[in-house]
Scaffold this active site. Structure first.
Site, PDB file in Angstrom:
ATOM      1  CG  MET A  20      35.989  38.342  99.845  1.00 13.49           C
ATOM      2  SD  MET A  20      37.243  38.548  98.569  1.00 13.49           S
ATOM      3  CE  MET A  20      38.703  37.985  99.465  1.00 13.49           C
ATOM      4  CB  ALA A  21      30.566  34.062 100.438  1.00 10.01           C
ATOM      5  CD  GLN A  80      31.811  40.115 107.921  1.00 13.56           C
ATOM      6  OE1 GLN A  80      31.401  39.490 106.966  1.00 13.56           O
ATOM      7  NE2 GLN A  80      32.410  41.304 107.809  1.00 13.56           N
ATOM      8  CB  CYS A 111      25.838  41.628 102.249  1.00 12.30           C
ATOM      9  SG  CYS A 111      25.415  40.466 100.926  1.00 12.30           S
ATOM     10  N   GLY A 216      37.993  49.206  99.691  1.00 15.57           N
ATOM     11  CA  GLY A 216      37.556  49.513  98.334  1.00 15.57           C
ATOM     12  C   GLY A 216      38.698  49.909  97.433  1.00 15.57           C
TER      13      GLY A 216
END
Length: 380
Positions: A20-21, A80, A111, A216
């Site tokens: 996660m950025a 990643q 993304c 998810g």
């Protein structure tokens, strides 16, 4: 629960931290590992570095190089790549191999951000089946003769009319990927609604030669158990569920290995975790930026806890470790973990039409590299 094998990697827990950025940097990954060791007695999953752009890596963009930092004892080191070009992919993967930068390469084709998909990158790219296969093959070719496995993550498709996951899973496996992971939403959904776990089950039935991981709507240990039971997937990838809950991996590891799930932390324990997180961020970024980086995590950490508007407001503006210590000292350490802190975390967003390059859907066999899709202003 059987260990999860991804190429040369054998994981005692089938749990993977999703990149996660701005979140899954070396500080957060270290914290998750420490808490898993403390609360579950082992560090057994896979913790993936936040996504970096293959082109920026090859060009040695300073921000990108900083993002690839791993802890001194971190193993396996998982990196990643975001990529759209077979040649750049090969160069980046070869650089990772030659410079011993990581033990595992994952590639992101999931993304859904409009600035990415409108250029043909991220979750738009698997629609171009031949180009997608060439990119995966390039990474695998660069790692031949090494113990570095390549894995691929993607979504169900662009929207309900353009599903790509079954083709993407088959192609990735045929081109040598060691595992595939499916975020069971379309790009059009972004993070809204519910993930369709039935699509994970379909992918598992379709791809039988490599592990299939599901992603998810995993927000607690029970969710992970349900996903694996309902879909038959080989492991789970956890993203938003761990926001403000870096101890979640200890709970998942315990549950999936048949051990007692640790008691959730009290507010006093959460403040200690927040303080450790800030310390690790300060080590990585320097104290000023590190404490500012912590701000985004505050609401996630304190969700459901009685903290008071004054303390919350102060923490949202914190700029030093001393200031953080003062504010955390005002919280009631004895408050137990609140039940209403469970459930979905992070932005849900709303479904919307996916931005795509003009004519993108005309020819799924087109191998032209999308123009400008690998230029990321953040360096990541």
């Amino acid at each position: 629960m059987s260990p999860l094998r991804i190429g040369s990697l054998e994981l005692n827990s089938p749990v993977v931290l999703a990149p996660m950025a701005g979140v899954t940097n070396v500080a957060f990954r270290t914290l998750c590992r420490e808490l898993e060791l403390e609360r579950a007695g082992s560090t057994s999953g896979l913790y993936v570095c936040e996504m970096v752009t293959a082109r920026a890596l090859v060009e040695r963009h300073p921000v990108t190089m900083h993002m690839t930092t791993f802890g001194p004892t971190e193993t396996p080191r998982s990196l990643q790549l975001y990529t759209v070009d077979p040649d750049t992919t090969y160069a980046a993967a070869k650089m990772i191999v030659d410079e011993n930068m990581a033990d595992h390469i994952d590639m992101n084709f999931g993304c859904p951000v409009p600035k990415v998909t409108r250029k043909g990158g991220g979750s738009a790219l698997p629609y171009k089946r031949r180009l997608f296969g060439q990119i995966v093959a390039a990474a695998v070719r660069a790692t031949e003769g090494t113990d570095i496995p390549v894995t691929v993550k993607f979504r169900v498709g662009i929207d309900d009319e353009h599903h790509t996951h079954l083709d993407a899973g088959r192609i990735a496996a045929e081109e040598g990927a060691a595992a595939v992971a499916l975020h069971a939403r379309t790009a059009a959904q972004r993070y809204s609604g519910n993930a369709d776990w039935n699509e994970i089950a379909r992918l598992k039935e379709h791809v039988t030669t490599v592990p299939v991981l599901g992603n998810g709507d995993i927000f607690d240990a029970g969710d992970a158990e349900k996903m694996m039971t309902q879909t038959g997937c080989d492991g789970v990838v956890v993203g938003r569920g761990c926001l403000g809950r870096p101890w979640l991996f200890a709970e998942l590891s315990a549950a999936l290995n048949g051990r007692e799930i640790p008691t959730p932390p009290s507010l006093g324990e959460v403040t200690q975790i927040m303080r450790r997180h800030a310390e690790l961020l300060a080590d990585h970024h320097g104290e000023d930026r590190g404490t500012r980086e912590l701000r985004k995590h505050i609401a996630w950490y304190l969700r459901g806890f009685p903290a008071g508007s004054e303390v919350r407001s102060g923490l949202a503006r914190v700029s030093s470790l001393a200031e953080l210590d003062d504010l955390l000292g005002k919280l009631d350490a004895d408050v137990p973990f609140p039940a209403d802190a469970e459930g979905p975390r992070g932005r849900q967003g709303s479904p919307s039409t996916v931005a795509l390059p003009e004519g993108w859907l005309d020819d799924p066999e087109d191998t032209c590299v999308p123009v400008g899709a690998d230029i990321m202003h953040s360096g990541g």
